[in-house]
Design an enzyme around this catalytic site. Sequence first.
Site, PDB file in Angstrom:
ATOM      1  N   ARG A 102       0.847  -1.187   0.000  1.00 31.75           N
ATOM      2  CA  ARG A 102       0.000   0.000   0.000  1.00 31.75           C
ATOM      3  C   ARG A 102       0.888   1.245   0.000  1.00 31.75           C
ATOM      4  NH1 ARG A 102      -1.739   0.815   4.440  1.00 31.75           N
ATOM      5  NH2 ARG A 102      -1.212  -1.030   5.641  1.00 31.75           N
ATOM      6  N   TYR A 251      -1.394  -3.455  -6.942  1.00 32.19           N
ATOM      7  CA  TYR A 251      -1.210  -4.190  -5.682  1.00 32.19           C
ATOM      8  C   TYR A 251      -2.492  -4.167  -4.835  1.00 32.19           C
ATOM      9  CZ  TYR A 251      -0.024  -5.607  -1.114  1.00 32.19           C
ATOM     10  OH  TYR A 251      -0.073  -6.263   0.072  1.00 32.19           O
ATOM     11  N   LYS A 260      -9.634  -1.982   1.790  1.00 32.65           N
ATOM     12  CA  LYS A 260      -9.272  -0.838   2.635  1.00 32.65           C
ATOM     13  C   LYS A 260     -10.051   0.415   2.229  1.00 32.65           C
ATOM     14  CE  LYS A 260      -6.291  -3.403   4.681  1.00 32.65           C
ATOM     15  NZ  LYS A 260      -6.544  -3.883   6.041  1.00 32.65           N
ATOM     16  N   HIS A 280     -10.746  -2.022  11.563  1.00 32.27           N
ATOM     17  CA  HIS A 280      -9.679  -2.909  11.089  1.00 32.27           C
ATOM     18  C   HIS A 280      -9.499  -4.031  12.120  1.00 32.27           C
ATOM     19  CE1 HIS A 280      -5.218  -3.135   9.565  1.00 32.27           C
ATOM     20  NE2 HIS A 280      -5.982  -4.000   8.944  1.00 32.27           N
ATOM     21  N   SER A 302      -1.477  -3.725  10.587  1.00 30.75           N
ATOM     22  CA  SER A 302      -1.217  -4.648   9.489  1.00 30.75           C
ATOM     23  C   SER A 302      -0.002  -5.516   9.798  1.00 30.75           C
ATOM     24  CB  SER A 302      -0.938  -3.852   8.215  1.00 30.75           C
ATOM     25  OG  SER A 302      -1.985  -2.957   7.984  1.00 30.75           O
ATOM     26  N   CYS A 304       0.524  -7.902  11.950  1.00 28.61           N
ATOM     27  CA  CYS A 304       0.842  -8.160  13.364  1.00 28.61           C
ATOM     28  C   CYS A 304       0.147  -9.425  13.863  1.00 28.61           C
ATOM     29  CB  CYS A 304       0.430  -6.981  14.239  1.00 28.61           C
ATOM     30  SG  CYS A 304       1.555  -5.602  14.124  1.00 28.61           S
ATOM     31  N   ASP A 327      -9.703  -9.487   9.053  1.00 33.48           N
ATOM     32  CA  ASP A 327      -9.148  -8.151   8.783  1.00 33.48           C
ATOM     33  C   ASP A 327     -10.109  -6.997   9.059  1.00 33.48           C
ATOM     34  OD1 ASP A 327      -6.868  -6.670   7.888  1.00 33.48           O
ATOM     35  OD2 ASP A 327      -7.892  -6.262   6.002  1.00 33.48           O
ATOM     36  N   ARG A 421       1.621 -12.135  -0.433  1.00 36.58           N
ATOM     37  CA  ARG A 421       0.275 -12.414   0.076  1.00 36.58           C
ATOM     38  C   ARG A 421      -0.320 -13.676  -0.519  1.00 36.58           C
ATOM     39  NH1 ARG A 421      -2.039  -8.275   3.594  1.00 36.58           N
ATOM     40  NH2 ARG A 421      -0.419  -6.681   3.663  1.00 36.58           N
TER      41      ARG A 421
HETATM   42  C1  OXD Z   1      -3.231  -4.463   5.486  1.00 37.49           C
HETATM   43  C2  OXD Z   1      -3.907  -5.574   4.793  1.00 37.49           C
HETATM   44  O1  OXD Z   1      -2.284  -3.886   4.941  1.00 37.49           O
HETATM   45  O2  OXD Z   1      -4.794  -6.185   5.399  1.00 37.49           O
HETATM   46  O3  OXD Z   1      -3.651  -4.159   6.620  1.00 37.49           O
HETATM   47  O4  OXD Z   1      -3.596  -5.852   3.618  1.00 37.49           O
HETATM   48 MN    MN Z   2      -5.365  -5.233   7.227  1.00 36.72          MN
END
Ligand code: OXD
Ligand code: MN
Length: 639
Positions: A102, A251, A260, A280, A302, A304, A327, A421
């Site tokens: 991102r 991406y 998001k 989130h 993100s 974590c 998420d 990912r």
């Molecule tokens: C983030 C995702 O960046 O979930 O939080 O992709």
């Molecule tokens: Mn996320």
Amino acid sequence: MGVLTQNMPHRDDGPTRLVRPVPAAPIQQSSADPLAVLPAKVRQFVERAVTLCQPDRVHVCDGSEAENAALLRQMQAVGMIEPLPKYDNCWLARTDPADVARVESKTFIVTEQKREAVPIPGKGVRGTLGNWMSPEDLEEAVADRFPGCMRGRTLYVVPFSMGPVGSPLSKIGIELTDSPYVVASMRIMTRMGGKVLETLGDGDFVKCLHSVGLPEPVTGPSGIRWPCNPAKTLIAHVPERREILSFGSGYGGNSLLGKKCFALRIGSTIARREGWLAEHMLILGITNPAGHKRYIAAAFPSACGKTNLAMLQPSLPGYKVECVGDDIAWMRFDKNGVLRAINPENGFFGVAPGTSSTTNPVAMATVASNTIFTNVARTADGGVYWEGLEKEVDTSAGVTDWQGRPWTPGSGAPSAHPNSRFCAPAGQCPIIDPQWESAEGVPISAILFGGRRPEGVPLVYEAFNWEHGVLLGAAMRSEATAAAEHKGKVIMHDPFAMRPFFGYNFGHYLSHWLSMEQRGQRLPKIFHINWFRKSPSGQFLWPGFGENVRVLDWVLRRVEGEPCARRSAVGWLPAEGALRLDGLPQRPDLEQLFSLPGDFWRREVEEVGRYLADQVGDDLPNQVAHQLDELRQRVAELE
Ligand code: OXD
Ligand code: MN
């Protein structure tokens, strides 16, 4: 996929603006009108985008298997994806190395008044709670980017629902994109296709326009395989018009606009207006050995470990965890004042490195079919590889790294990009919760905030009340990860794990959270957790993963009202002996795990106070400032 595909003539209408509506130009139709399936408002939106972006073809996605298979074949033919024959219907995409995460610096909220979008930072301070753009600047940015940007490409019309189709908690979007990778990924991450159009009828929807930003013909190998335009990347959100414009990046977080951009940024503005929360957060269901089930939502920044927690395999006998989402949570109080949550997504877009049969066997099982991997490494036998799989994948026949180059273990460079990912259907998760698609959502009993804090922050503590819980969210900090463009292991502020995702002024967001106390009859309890505390010699003090159920066990007992807690300066800590440690191979050092070093906490409170004063300024609600003052007084006493 041919029936709905229409060849479009090139136009040369000069720069056309999307922000101020332009008169829709008629699309040249063949005898049968392929756009006839679209409700009038959607059709208008498509026609405007066609006028602006000048694609060669328009394709309305029906979401069918056949359509998806054709798209995958088409991407394979141009080298955008390759099959992974070790698994069933799995694919690998390698992005341009300049398009891997991102891009927060190029992500904007567009409002008339800056203060609607972001708080006004203190004098001489650079605001870090989002980027604002004026409608006029957006208009210019659009005019500079979008006219003709889809020449030579197909514009795909992707109708999608965030949340189960038809649920009163769900919302509909239409994404127009020139990326087949985005279409295939949106089919996994959202409910997509004809049924959504039927449900939408003449209703309103979030307008999402995405372009890779590189019209054909493209020269250079990377441009053909993964077209993008990093120099011109822009991700803009116009809450008032419920519109998202994304340019230049393919991406995930920048291009799968349901995630998001819609579910969090635009979603949070809708939630504020309608009196609910777009967060989130993961959602999990947990059943205790007595058979009593509760649901928990948890916000971590993100990368974590939200996916790992959402799919936890409990080490304590008799416990069962089931996954609702990993998420995003949309939560609203029902008529009885119970907070109910849905996962608006339909898939997992999880970070691959670190995922393994040890850390998350459920995710490994989930991604074994129908999954699109991005920027992972590939083994010679057509399987995937990334850092964390050393013990379970045989690499002796050779590995190709995320950039398509031969890779050898121990070479120093990672085989997979740290932000690589997997994109997998949630329904494939072996522990998906039976209620994960429930139209009314699942009742939330506890909310956890957390982050990566190597120092000073205890394993778990409970807020004294809702207002104090709001401070815990506001004060969240965590080590930076690879999910965005940040570098290094600095501790960053990430309030509510939402810093990159606020759709409006964070000060107003705090007031909105505080106002929830009046809406709820049975407010969830709020906790802060930290699996990542380290000893002075750098070892993790808590084993983590499946053992985290021991923390959830304490959380659940607190929810049931057990007095298994002791008051401390920062909140309620587990009482002596309350955290279950039975069966752990090694007894953790509880003294270090729960210690509250005075110097650390005084510095922490000052740092949070400075941050909130600098970044939120006059928009900081009094209740939060008051909670911080109380915390300051309490930690003054610590040794
Ligand atoms: C983030 C995702 O960046 O979930 O939080 O992709
Ligand atoms: Mn996320």
